[in-house]
Design an enzyme around this catalytic site. Structure first.
Site, PDB file in Angstrom:
ATOM      1  N   CYS A 113      62.534  93.305 -32.922  1.00 17.28           N
ATOM      2  CA  CYS A 113      61.271  93.213 -33.674  1.00 17.28           C
ATOM      3  C   CYS A 113      60.714  94.572 -34.078  1.00 17.28           C
ATOM      4  CB  CYS A 113      60.236  92.436 -32.872  1.00 17.28           C
ATOM      5  SG  CYS A 113      60.769  90.766 -32.510  1.00 17.28           S
ATOM      6  N   HIS A 250      52.985  93.801 -35.605  1.00 14.88           N
ATOM      7  CA  HIS A 250      54.082  92.832 -35.521  1.00 14.88           C
ATOM      8  C   HIS A 250      53.477  91.450 -35.293  1.00 14.88           C
ATOM      9  CE1 HIS A 250      57.684  90.765 -34.535  1.00 14.88           C
ATOM     10  NE2 HIS A 250      57.488  90.739 -33.232  1.00 14.88           N
ATOM     11  N   ASN A 280      57.212  84.334 -35.975  1.00 10.99           N
ATOM     12  CA  ASN A 280      57.743  85.660 -35.647  1.00 10.99           C
ATOM     13  C   ASN A 280      59.065  85.847 -36.390  1.00 10.99           C
ATOM     14  OD1 ASN A 280      58.904  87.927 -34.511  1.00 10.99           O
ATOM     15  ND2 ASN A 280      58.474  87.353 -32.385  1.00 10.99           N
TER      16      ASN A 280
HETATM   17  N1  ACO Z   1      55.033  73.019 -26.428  1.00 13.36           N
HETATM   18  C1  ACO Z   1      54.354  72.536 -25.382  1.00 13.36           C
HETATM   19  N2  ACO Z   1      54.345  73.104 -24.158  1.00 13.36           N
HETATM   20  C2  ACO Z   1      55.074  74.227 -24.006  1.00 13.36           C
HETATM   21  C3  ACO Z   1      55.804  74.795 -25.072  1.00 13.36           C
HETATM   22  C4  ACO Z   1      55.771  74.140 -26.314  1.00 13.36           C
HETATM   23  N3  ACO Z   1      56.430  74.610 -27.389  1.00 13.36           N
HETATM   24  N4  ACO Z   1      56.408  75.913 -24.616  1.00 13.36           N
HETATM   25  C5  ACO Z   1      56.074  76.062 -23.317  1.00 13.36           C
HETATM   26  N5  ACO Z   1      55.262  75.021 -22.958  1.00 13.36           N
HETATM   27  C6  ACO Z   1      54.667  74.797 -21.644  1.00 13.36           C
HETATM   28  C7  ACO Z   1      55.404  75.495 -20.546  1.00 13.36           C
HETATM   29  O1  ACO Z   1      56.531  74.754 -20.137  1.00 13.36           O
HETATM   30  C8  ACO Z   1      54.328  75.584 -19.479  1.00 13.36           C
HETATM   31  O2  ACO Z   1      54.256  74.357 -18.825  1.00 13.36           O
HETATM   32  P1  ACO Z   1      54.048  74.314 -17.215  1.00 13.36           P
HETATM   33  O3  ACO Z   1      52.708  74.978 -16.998  1.00 13.36           O
HETATM   34  O4  ACO Z   1      54.084  72.856 -16.931  1.00 13.36           O
HETATM   35  O5  ACO Z   1      55.183  75.107 -16.656  1.00 13.36           O
HETATM   36  C9  ACO Z   1      53.052  75.767 -20.279  1.00 13.36           C
HETATM   37  O6  ACO Z   1      53.361  75.336 -21.628  1.00 13.36           O
HETATM   38  C10 ACO Z   1      52.539  77.198 -20.333  1.00 13.36           C
HETATM   39  O7  ACO Z   1      53.637  78.077 -20.581  1.00 13.36           O
HETATM   40  P2  ACO Z   1      53.468  79.635 -20.667  1.00 13.36           P
HETATM   41  O8  ACO Z   1      54.812  80.249 -20.917  1.00 13.36           O
HETATM   42  O9  ACO Z   1      52.665  80.131 -19.537  1.00 13.36           O
HETATM   43  O10 ACO Z   1      52.558  79.747 -21.979  1.00 13.36           O
HETATM   44  P3  ACO Z   1      51.918  81.025 -22.607  1.00 13.36           P
HETATM   45  O11 ACO Z   1      50.472  80.836 -22.751  1.00 13.36           O
HETATM   46  O12 ACO Z   1      52.405  82.297 -21.969  1.00 13.36           O
HETATM   47  O13 ACO Z   1      52.506  80.999 -24.094  1.00 13.36           O
HETATM   48  C11 ACO Z   1      54.225  82.096 -25.352  1.00 13.36           C
HETATM   49  C12 ACO Z   1      53.904  81.067 -24.276  1.00 13.36           C
HETATM   50  C13 ACO Z   1      53.613  81.616 -26.657  1.00 13.36           C
HETATM   51  C14 ACO Z   1      55.725  82.213 -25.498  1.00 13.36           C
HETATM   52  C15 ACO Z   1      53.630  83.465 -24.986  1.00 13.36           C
HETATM   53  O14 ACO Z   1      53.942  83.763 -23.659  1.00 13.36           O
HETATM   54  C16 ACO Z   1      54.089  84.598 -25.879  1.00 13.36           C
HETATM   55  O15 ACO Z   1      53.744  84.679 -27.050  1.00 13.36           O
HETATM   56  N6  ACO Z   1      54.843  85.577 -25.309  1.00 13.36           N
HETATM   57  C17 ACO Z   1      55.224  86.768 -26.041  1.00 13.36           C
HETATM   58  C18 ACO Z   1      56.303  86.547 -27.002  1.00 13.36           C
HETATM   59  C19 ACO Z   1      56.488  87.793 -27.817  1.00 13.36           C
HETATM   60  O16 ACO Z   1      55.547  88.508 -28.122  1.00 13.36           O
HETATM   61  N7  ACO Z   1      57.646  88.169 -28.209  1.00 13.36           N
HETATM   62  C20 ACO Z   1      57.678  89.420 -28.964  1.00 13.36           C
HETATM   63  C21 ACO Z   1      58.876  89.963 -29.191  1.00 13.36           C
HETATM   64  S1  ACO Z   1      59.997  88.851 -29.947  1.00 13.36           S
HETATM   65  C22 ACO Z   1      61.453  89.752 -30.198  1.00 13.36           C
HETATM   66  O17 ACO Z   1      61.563  90.920 -29.959  1.00 13.36           O
HETATM   67  C23 ACO Z   1      62.619  88.999 -30.691  1.00 13.36           C
END
Ligand code: ACO
Length: 323
Positions: A113, A250, A280
């Site tokens: 990214c 980003h 993304n």
């Molecule tokens: N739909 C519904 N529920 C979901 C989904 C979905 N698509 N995905 C995960 N959940 C659930 C999980 O299983 C979890 O359930 P549980 O509590 O029963 O275990 C719950 O939702 C919460 O999951 P978290 O992972 O804690 O959710 P979070 O608020 O952290 O959001 C996310 C997840 C959106 C991925 C976030 O962590 C994020 O944006 N992380 C950063 C990603 C990023 O910035 N990447 C950048 C670089 S990308 C690159 O370089 C290629």
């Protein structure tokens, strides 16, 4: 002194749009969850005939048109991607061929990214070092091809697309009143690889592999990495955060963008957000967001624009430029 100034921008997005609702038929998710956790509402997904090279070519042609230039005017093509058409040769070389260029040189940059910010910085060094006068810098990705479509924690987050800029050598005074790139900061740290990586490769599995991410872990590091490089470019130039006209981050997650802007003291109305439209798009996300703001006549000549990105590796970087 020589400065590298942006003289054209262009984008290309696949024809097919996939909304959050479209996921509900094959994974356990909802539009409400995706919007609330990420800010994403839709993303473009490449069809079979759309590739990283074809999208990159299209974005490059539009950037050249915007700059009133032709491929003959370009000395170097740098293409940032983590989803190349082939393991080798570089997709940049394929774009060079597609543009009808038989002169100059072209290579890919792989910083996931952060690739576009790495690419801009590399282009700036080539221009200031006298190796090139005009450089096409392209971020192009087809992440849909490396997603595990049964993994709801990753497949809803990414999209495909390309963005490009033409950078041109201009004369500057050596002050921050100059147009062009004023400062850059790049960082990486390979110790966190398992938090965001692709589980395949030519030298390990012999397969392309699929994206794996510990989203919560990446989230925890994101704001710290972003503010680290942003503060570095502000310190290098003596520019205060309040003096910025535009912040083009980003586009991974609206919550990360909001938290970074807040921590840096950048007002909400100066932040360019396109994650709702594109998801993304990895190396394409910053040039897509930049071109979007330019097309809306928000970014104007003379504006101070701050670009930043972070991604797999980890890699992170920022560039401060005057439009
Ligand atoms: N739909 C519904 N529920 C979901 C989904 C979905 N698509 N995905 C995960 N959940 C659930 C999980 O299983 C979890 O359930 P549980 O509590 O029963 O275990 C719950 O939702 C919460 O999951 P978290 O992972 O804690 O959710 P979070 O608020 O952290 O959001 C996310 C997840 C959106 C991925 C976030 O962590 C994020 O944006 N992380 C950063 C990603 C990023 O910035 N990447 C950048 C670089 S990308 C690159 O370089 C290629």
């Amino acid at each position: 002194m020589i400065r590298s100034a942006v003289c054209g921008v262009g984008t290309a997005l696949p024809r097919k749009i996939m909304t959050n609702k479209d996921f509900e038929s094959f994974i356990d998710t909802s539009d409400a969850w995706i919007v609330q956790r990420t800010g994403i509402r839709q993303r473009h997904i490449a069809s079979e005939d759309e590739t990283t090279a074809s999208l990159g070519e299209k974005a490059a042609r539009r950037a050249l048109e915007d700059a009133n230039l032709t491929p003959d005017d370009i000395d170097l093509i740098i293409l940032a991607t983590a989803t190349p058409n082939n393991t080798f040769p570089a997709t940049a070389v394929e774009v060079q061929y597609r543009l009808g260029m038989h002169h100059g040189f072209a290579f890919d940059i792989q910083a996931v990214c952060s690739g576009f910010v790495y690419g801009l910085t590399t282009a700036d060094l080539h221009i200031r070092g006298g190796l090139a006068k005009r450089v096409l810098v392209i971020g192009s990705e087809t992440f849909s091809r490396i997603l595990d479509w049964s993994d709801r924690t990753t497949c809803v987050l990414f999209g495909d697309g390309a963005g490009a800029v033409v950078l041109e050598a201009i004369e500057g005074e050596g002050t921050i009143a100059d147009r062009g790139i004023l400062a850059s900061s790049l960082r990486s740290d390979g110790s966190q690889k398992e938090k965001l990586y692709v589980d395949g490769g030519p030298s390990t599995t012999g397969t392309v592999g699929q994206l794996r991410m510990q989203g919560r872990e990446v989230f925890k590091h994101a704001v710290g990495m972003i503010t680290d490089v942003v503060e570095d470019v502000l310190n290098q130039t003596g520019v205060a955060a309040e003096e910025l006209d535009w912040f083009v981050p980003h586009q991974a997650n609206k919550r990360i963008i909001d938290a970074s802007a807040k921590k840096l003291g950048i007002a909400e109305e100066k932040v360019v957000v396109t994650v709702d439209l594109h998801g993304n798009t990895s190396a394409a996300s910053v040039p897509l967001a930049l071109a979007h703001a330019v097309s809306q006549d928000r970014i104007k000549r003379g504006d101070l624009v701050l670009l930043e990105a972070m991604g797999g590796g980890f890699t992170w970087g920022a560039t401060l430029l005057r439009w």
